[in-house]
Design a protein around this motif. Structure first.
Motif, PDB file in Angstrom:
ATOM      1  N   THR A  46       0.831  -1.213   0.000  1.00  0.00           N
ATOM      2  CA  THR A  46       0.000   0.000   0.000  1.00  0.00           C
ATOM      3  C   THR A  46       0.864   1.261   0.000  1.00  0.00           C
ATOM      4  O   THR A  46       0.527   2.250  -0.660  1.00  0.00           O
ATOM      5  CB  THR A  46      -0.948   0.020   1.209  1.00  0.00           C
ATOM      6  OG1 THR A  46      -0.184  -0.151   2.404  1.00  0.00           O
ATOM      7  CG2 THR A  46      -1.986  -1.081   1.102  1.00  0.00           C
ATOM      8  N   GLU A  49       2.262   1.662  -3.554  1.00  0.00           N
ATOM      9  CA  GLU A  49       1.252   2.194  -4.468  1.00  0.00           C
ATOM     10  C   GLU A  49       1.005   3.678  -4.224  1.00  0.00           C
ATOM     11  O   GLU A  49       0.844   4.454  -5.164  1.00  0.00           O
ATOM     12  CB  GLU A  49      -0.051   1.417  -4.341  1.00  0.00           C
ATOM     13  CG  GLU A  49       0.002   0.064  -4.991  1.00  0.00           C
ATOM     14  CD  GLU A  49      -1.302  -0.697  -4.868  1.00  0.00           C
ATOM     15  OE1 GLU A  49      -2.175  -0.301  -4.056  1.00  0.00           O
ATOM     16  OE2 GLU A  49      -1.447  -1.707  -5.575  1.00  0.00           O
ATOM     17  N   ARG A  50       0.983   4.079  -2.953  1.00  0.00           N
ATOM     18  CA  ARG A  50       0.791   5.496  -2.633  1.00  0.00           C
ATOM     19  C   ARG A  50       1.915   6.337  -3.215  1.00  0.00           C
ATOM     20  O   ARG A  50       1.674   7.380  -3.831  1.00  0.00           O
ATOM     21  CB  ARG A  50       0.702   5.690  -1.117  1.00  0.00           C
ATOM     22  CG  ARG A  50       0.432   7.134  -0.710  1.00  0.00           C
ATOM     23  CD  ARG A  50       0.341   7.299   0.800  1.00  0.00           C
ATOM     24  NE  ARG A  50       1.408   6.639   1.547  1.00  0.00           N
ATOM     25  CZ  ARG A  50       2.635   7.153   1.739  1.00  0.00           C
ATOM     26  NH1 ARG A  50       2.955   8.313   1.217  1.00  0.00           N
ATOM     27  NH2 ARG A  50       3.525   6.498   2.450  1.00  0.00           N
ATOM     28  N   ARG A 109      -5.876  -0.062  -8.796  1.00  0.00           N
ATOM     29  CA  ARG A 109      -4.624  -0.255  -8.092  1.00  0.00           C
ATOM     30  C   ARG A 109      -3.948  -1.494  -8.630  1.00  0.00           C
ATOM     31  O   ARG A 109      -4.418  -2.098  -9.580  1.00  0.00           O
ATOM     32  CB  ARG A 109      -4.825  -0.441  -6.587  1.00  0.00           C
ATOM     33  CG  ARG A 109      -6.128  -0.162  -6.030  1.00  0.00           C
ATOM     34  CD  ARG A 109      -6.289  -0.455  -4.574  1.00  0.00           C
ATOM     35  NE  ARG A 109      -5.244  -1.288  -4.034  1.00  0.00           N
ATOM     36  CZ  ARG A 109      -5.249  -1.831  -2.867  1.00  0.00           C
ATOM     37  NH1 ARG A 109      -6.269  -1.649  -2.094  1.00  0.00           N
ATOM     38  NH2 ARG A 109      -4.268  -2.561  -2.429  1.00  0.00           N
TER      39      ARG A 109
END
Length: 125
Positions: A46, A49-50, A109
């Motif tokens: 996560t 991806e951010r 995503r």
């Protein structure tokens, strides 16, 4: 202004492409339970991806500045042999923008974001 924003946009979006490759590798490794090597030392997926989307945001802002400042100095689109650069830059801008809209509107995503990022980077780089 145009040269600086173009160089910075290229650098940031190239880093985003590398980040996309790392996200893709990490995503595949986690799906197949092969958490070794470089994947073991990466931050959580996560977070990766951010960071990818933050890089894409920064790159699209710089690319927008580059396109806008380039259009100011454009006298004759075809005489300056800039048609291919302009078309590919605009295509990459559309793809990156579609990726960002897809992320915030549809929750894109993972591998979908990786493919869109690498596709846009391939058009522009």
């Amino acid at each position: 202004m145009h040269a600086i924003s173009s160089a910075l946009a290229f650098a940031v979006l190239a880093i985003a492409a590398v980040q996309a490759v790392l996200v893709g590798l990490q995503n595949q490794a986690l799906r197949h339970h092969h958490i070794r090597g470089i994947v073991q030392s990466l931050p959580p997926l996560t977070t990766m991806e951010r960071v990818l989307f933050e890089l894409v945001w920064a790159g699209i802002i710089l690319l927008t500045l580059s396109i806008a400042s380039g259009l100011i100095f454009l006298d004759n689109f075809f005489a300056q042999h800039l048609a291919h650069k302009t078309v590919l830059s605009l295509l990459a801008w559309v793809i990156f923008t579609t990726l960002l809209v897809g992320r915030y509107r549809f929750g894109w995503r993972g591998m979908r974001a990786v493919r869109w990022t690498l596709g846009a980077a391939a058009c522009w780089c």
